[in-house]
Design a protein around this motif. Sequence first.
Motif, PDB file in Angstrom:
ATOM      1  N   ALA A 169       0.828  -1.206   0.000  1.00 30.67           N
ATOM      2  CA  ALA A 169       0.000   0.000   0.000  1.00 30.67           C
ATOM      3  C   ALA A 169       0.864   1.258   0.000  1.00 30.67           C
ATOM      4  CB  ALA A 169      -0.926   0.004   1.207  1.00 30.67           C
ATOM      5  N   LYS A 170       2.113   1.114   0.450  1.00 31.90           N
ATOM      6  CA  LYS A 170       3.022   2.250   0.493  1.00 31.90           C
ATOM      7  C   LYS A 170       3.735   2.453  -0.841  1.00 31.90           C
ATOM      8  CE  LYS A 170       3.905   1.494   5.417  1.00 31.90           C
ATOM      9  NZ  LYS A 170       4.939   1.213   6.447  1.00 31.90           N
ATOM     10  N   SER A 171       3.541   1.522  -1.766  1.00 30.03           N
ATOM     11  CA  SER A 171       4.186   1.623  -3.070  1.00 30.03           C
ATOM     12  C   SER A 171       3.172   2.042  -4.120  1.00 30.03           C
ATOM     13  CB  SER A 171       4.797   0.274  -3.462  1.00 30.03           C
ATOM     14  OG  SER A 171       3.777  -0.622  -3.874  1.00 30.03           O
ATOM     15  N   ARG A 172       3.649   2.355  -5.307  1.00 27.20           N
ATOM     16  CA  ARG A 172       2.736   2.762  -6.370  1.00 27.20           C
ATOM     17  C   ARG A 172       1.924   1.588  -6.902  1.00 27.20           C
ATOM     18  NH1 ARG A 172       6.509   3.968 -11.683  1.00 27.20           N
ATOM     19  NH2 ARG A 172       7.668   2.025 -11.711  1.00 27.20           N
ATOM     20  N   TYR A 173       2.303   0.359  -6.528  1.00 21.94           N
ATOM     21  CA  TYR A 173       1.582  -0.812  -6.991  1.00 21.94           C
ATOM     22  C   TYR A 173       0.497  -1.267  -6.019  1.00 21.94           C
ATOM     23  CZ  TYR A 173       5.570  -1.153 -10.142  1.00 21.94           C
ATOM     24  OH  TYR A 173       6.534  -0.890 -11.075  1.00 21.94           O
ATOM     25  N   GLY A 174       0.418  -0.632  -4.849  1.00 22.37           N
ATOM     26  CA  GLY A 174      -0.495  -1.096  -3.819  1.00 22.37           C
ATOM     27  C   GLY A 174      -1.939  -1.210  -4.261  1.00 22.37           C
ATOM     28  N   SER A 175      -2.472  -0.177  -4.899  1.00 27.61           N
ATOM     29  CA  SER A 175      -3.883  -0.179  -5.280  1.00 27.61           C
ATOM     30  C   SER A 175      -4.165  -1.073  -6.482  1.00 27.61           C
ATOM     31  CB  SER A 175      -4.337   1.253  -5.597  1.00 27.61           C
ATOM     32  OG  SER A 175      -3.606   1.775  -6.698  1.00 27.61           O
ATOM     33  N   LEU A 176      -3.120  -1.523  -7.165  1.00 26.54           N
ATOM     34  CA  LEU A 176      -3.304  -2.345  -8.359  1.00 26.54           C
ATOM     35  C   LEU A 176      -3.022  -3.819  -8.114  1.00 26.54           C
ATOM     36  CD1 LEU A 176      -1.470  -0.043 -10.945  1.00 26.54           C
ATOM     37  CD2 LEU A 176      -3.920  -0.167 -10.486  1.00 26.54           C
ATOM     38  N   PHE A 177      -2.551  -4.145  -6.919  1.00 24.81           N
ATOM     39  CA  PHE A 177      -2.116  -5.510  -6.627  1.00 24.81           C
ATOM     40  C   PHE A 177      -3.298  -6.446  -6.403  1.00 24.81           C
ATOM     41  CE2 PHE A 177      -0.730  -8.854  -3.697  1.00 24.81           C
ATOM     42  CZ  PHE A 177       0.379  -9.341  -4.362  1.00 24.81           C
ATOM     43  N   MET A 178      -3.162  -7.702  -6.856  1.00 31.28           N
ATOM     44  CA  MET A 178      -4.168  -8.724  -6.585  1.00 31.28           C
ATOM     45  C   MET A 178      -3.476 -10.038  -6.259  1.00 31.28           C
ATOM     46  SD  MET A 178      -5.676  -9.999 -10.296  1.00 31.28           S
ATOM     47  CE  MET A 178      -6.512 -11.394  -9.526  1.00 31.28           C
ATOM     48  N   TRP A 179      -4.120 -10.834  -5.416  1.00 29.73           N
ATOM     49  CA  TRP A 179      -3.620 -12.160  -5.102  1.00 29.73           C
ATOM     50  C   TRP A 179      -4.093 -13.139  -6.167  1.00 29.73           C
ATOM     51  CZ3 TRP A 179       0.113 -12.426  -1.767  1.00 29.73           C
ATOM     52  CH2 TRP A 179       0.202 -11.461  -0.757  1.00 29.73           C
ATOM     53  N   SER A 180      -3.262 -14.086  -6.506  1.00 28.50           N
ATOM     54  CA  SER A 180      -3.585 -15.055  -7.549  1.00 28.50           C
ATOM     55  C   SER A 180      -4.362 -16.237  -6.978  1.00 28.50           C
ATOM     56  CB  SER A 180      -2.301 -15.566  -8.207  1.00 28.50           C
ATOM     57  OG  SER A 180      -1.532 -14.499  -8.704  1.00 28.50           O
ATOM     58  N   GLU A 181      -5.257 -16.774  -7.787  1.00 31.10           N
ATOM     59  CA  GLU A 181      -6.006 -17.969  -7.393  1.00 31.10           C
ATOM     60  C   GLU A 181      -5.083 -19.182  -7.445  1.00 31.10           C
ATOM     61  OE1 GLU A 181      -8.152 -20.368  -5.917  1.00 31.10           O
ATOM     62  OE2 GLU A 181      -9.487 -18.714  -6.455  1.00 31.10           O
ATOM     63  N   GLN A 182      -4.940 -19.860  -6.302  1.00 30.65           N
ATOM     64  CA  GLN A 182      -4.133 -21.074  -6.256  1.00 30.65           C
ATOM     65  C   GLN A 182      -4.821 -22.162  -5.431  1.00 30.65           C
ATOM     66  OE1 GLN A 182      -1.665 -21.897  -7.970  1.00 30.65           O
ATOM     67  NE2 GLN A 182      -0.627 -20.048  -8.668  1.00 30.65           N
ATOM     68  N   SER A 183      -6.130 -22.045  -5.252  1.00 30.57           N
ATOM     69  CA  SER A 183      -6.856 -23.039  -4.474  1.00 30.57           C
ATOM     70  C   SER A 183      -6.701 -24.420  -5.103  1.00 30.57           C
ATOM     71  CB  SER A 183      -8.346 -22.679  -4.424  1.00 30.57           C
ATOM     72  OG  SER A 183      -9.110 -23.767  -3.956  1.00 30.57           O
ATOM     73  N   PRO A 184      -6.229 -25.418  -4.350  1.00 26.09           N
ATOM     74  CA  PRO A 184      -6.054 -26.764  -4.910  1.00 26.09           C
ATOM     75  C   PRO A 184      -7.336 -27.319  -5.520  1.00 26.09           C
ATOM     76  CG  PRO A 184      -4.942 -26.592  -2.803  1.00 26.09           C
ATOM     77  CD  PRO A 184      -5.760 -25.337  -2.954  1.00 26.09           C
ATOM     78  N   ASP A 185      -8.480 -27.066  -4.878  1.00 25.16           N
ATOM     79  CA  ASP A 185      -9.746 -27.587  -5.395  1.00 25.16           C
ATOM     80  C   ASP A 185     -10.053 -27.030  -6.782  1.00 25.16           C
ATOM     81  OD1 ASP A 185     -10.146 -29.097  -3.142  1.00 25.16           O
ATOM     82  OD2 ASP A 185     -11.410 -27.609  -2.147  1.00 25.16           O
ATOM     83  N   LYS A 186      -9.933 -25.711  -6.944  1.00 28.90           N
ATOM     84  CA  LYS A 186     -10.245 -25.086  -8.225  1.00 28.90           C
ATOM     85  C   LYS A 186      -9.192 -25.405  -9.283  1.00 28.90           C
ATOM     86  CE  LYS A 186     -12.862 -21.233  -6.259  1.00 28.90           C
ATOM     87  NZ  LYS A 186     -12.976 -19.753  -6.135  1.00 28.90           N
ATOM     88  N   CYS A 187      -7.931 -25.331  -8.896  1.00 25.98           N
ATOM     89  CA  CYS A 187      -6.858 -25.555  -9.868  1.00 25.98           C
ATOM     90  C   CYS A 187      -6.783 -27.009 -10.306  1.00 25.98           C
ATOM     91  CB  CYS A 187      -5.520 -25.114  -9.280  1.00 25.98           C
ATOM     92  SG  CYS A 187      -5.426 -23.332  -8.934  1.00 25.98           S
ATOM     93  N   ASN A 188      -6.903 -27.932  -9.372  1.00 18.49           N
ATOM     94  CA  ASN A 188      -6.822 -29.348  -9.715  1.00 18.49           C
ATOM     95  C   ASN A 188      -8.028 -29.815 -10.510  1.00 18.49           C
ATOM     96  OD1 ASN A 188      -4.390 -29.544  -8.396  1.00 18.49           O
ATOM     97  ND2 ASN A 188      -5.260 -30.330  -6.491  1.00 18.49           N
ATOM     98  N   ALA A 189      -9.198 -29.223 -10.239  1.00 18.98           N
ATOM     99  CA  ALA A 189     -10.400 -29.603 -10.981  1.00 18.98           C
ATOM    100  C   ALA A 189     -10.240 -29.262 -12.453  1.00 18.98           C
ATOM    101  CB  ALA A 189     -11.621 -28.892 -10.405  1.00 18.98           C
ATOM    102  N   ALA A 190      -9.712 -28.072 -12.737  1.00 19.49           N
ATOM    103  CA  ALA A 190      -9.510 -27.664 -14.129  1.00 19.49           C
ATOM    104  C   ALA A 190      -8.447 -28.528 -14.793  1.00 19.49           C
ATOM    105  CB  ALA A 190      -9.108 -26.193 -14.188  1.00 19.49           C
ATOM    106  N   ALA A 191      -7.406 -28.887 -14.036  1.00 20.38           N
ATOM    107  CA  ALA A 191      -6.341 -29.721 -14.588  1.00 20.38           C
ATOM    108  C   ALA A 191      -6.864 -31.109 -14.930  1.00 20.38           C
ATOM    109  CB  ALA A 191      -5.191 -29.819 -13.592  1.00 20.38           C
ATOM    110  N   ARG A 192      -7.768 -31.645 -14.095  1.00 19.56           N
ATOM    111  CA  ARG A 192      -8.340 -32.962 -14.377  1.00 19.56           C
ATOM    112  C   ARG A 192      -9.184 -32.924 -15.637  1.00 19.56           C
ATOM    113  NH1 ARG A 192      -8.990 -33.099  -8.699  1.00 19.56           N
ATOM    114  NH2 ARG A 192     -11.138 -32.368  -8.879  1.00 19.56           N
ATOM    115  N   GLN A 193      -9.914 -31.821 -15.838  1.00 16.89           N
ATOM    116  CA  GLN A 193     -10.711 -31.691 -17.049  1.00 16.89           C
ATOM    117  C   GLN A 193      -9.825 -31.687 -18.278  1.00 16.89           C
ATOM    118  OE1 GLN A 193     -12.856 -28.083 -15.911  1.00 16.89           O
ATOM    119  NE2 GLN A 193     -14.752 -29.251 -15.890  1.00 16.89           N
ATOM    120  N   LEU A 194      -8.674 -31.035 -18.171  1.00 18.38           N
ATOM    121  CA  LEU A 194      -7.736 -30.998 -19.290  1.00 18.38           C
ATOM    122  C   LEU A 194      -7.210 -32.392 -19.583  1.00 18.38           C
ATOM    123  CD1 LEU A 194      -5.930 -29.410 -21.293  1.00 18.38           C
ATOM    124  CD2 LEU A 194      -4.246 -29.260 -19.458  1.00 18.38           C
TER     125      LEU A 194
END
Length: 215
Positions: A169-194
Amino acid sequence: MAAQVLIVLLLAISWTHGLDLNSLENFNCRNHQPSTFDIETMEGLWYEAGRAPATPALACLNVTVPDSVDNGDIELYLEYIDTHDGSNRAVKEPKKFPWDDSASKGIFNVYYGSSKQPVVIYKVVVSEPSYITVICGYGTTYPFASVKIFTRLREVDNSTKVIIEELLAKSRYGSLFMWSEQSPDKCNAAARQLAFGVIPILAFLSLHILTKCWM
């Protein structure tokens, strides 16, 4: 304890590389000169923990770094979920970079078509190979640099996120930052479909894939 270790490492490696997270507004990706990119220590799986600016068109990005150079190239293996049209499409894509003087210093140039000048340039800013790596990127297709945080941990706990958000928040990137989705349930489900062929792999152009994945 893991949360405190991650934060201490983030601050420590930034300080040892001459970059203070509390004054990121003074950091210029174009002028940054990385020192070295050691394949042996960087080898293995890296999970994208967060990015700035926020680009929610993909999730579950992870990058596998090889343990050696192959025929003069370093081949990174990217896996991610494309969500740009509201669906979840799993993509697996190898990406080769020539192992030249730039790459050995942690600078990766992306070319497109017959262009002799790199269209996108990515640089390793700071890294503690056992835990965390921060990279930045810039190019002619977007007006300012991007920052991405990769960790060896699949998911960053909430207490760690709060502390990092306060620092960013103290940097110029603070308001633009987002956390990435890495939930095993969501990520593994998509990988299984592939794996079972339910969702086809999209045939993206090289620049399109790299821009979305790294930016």
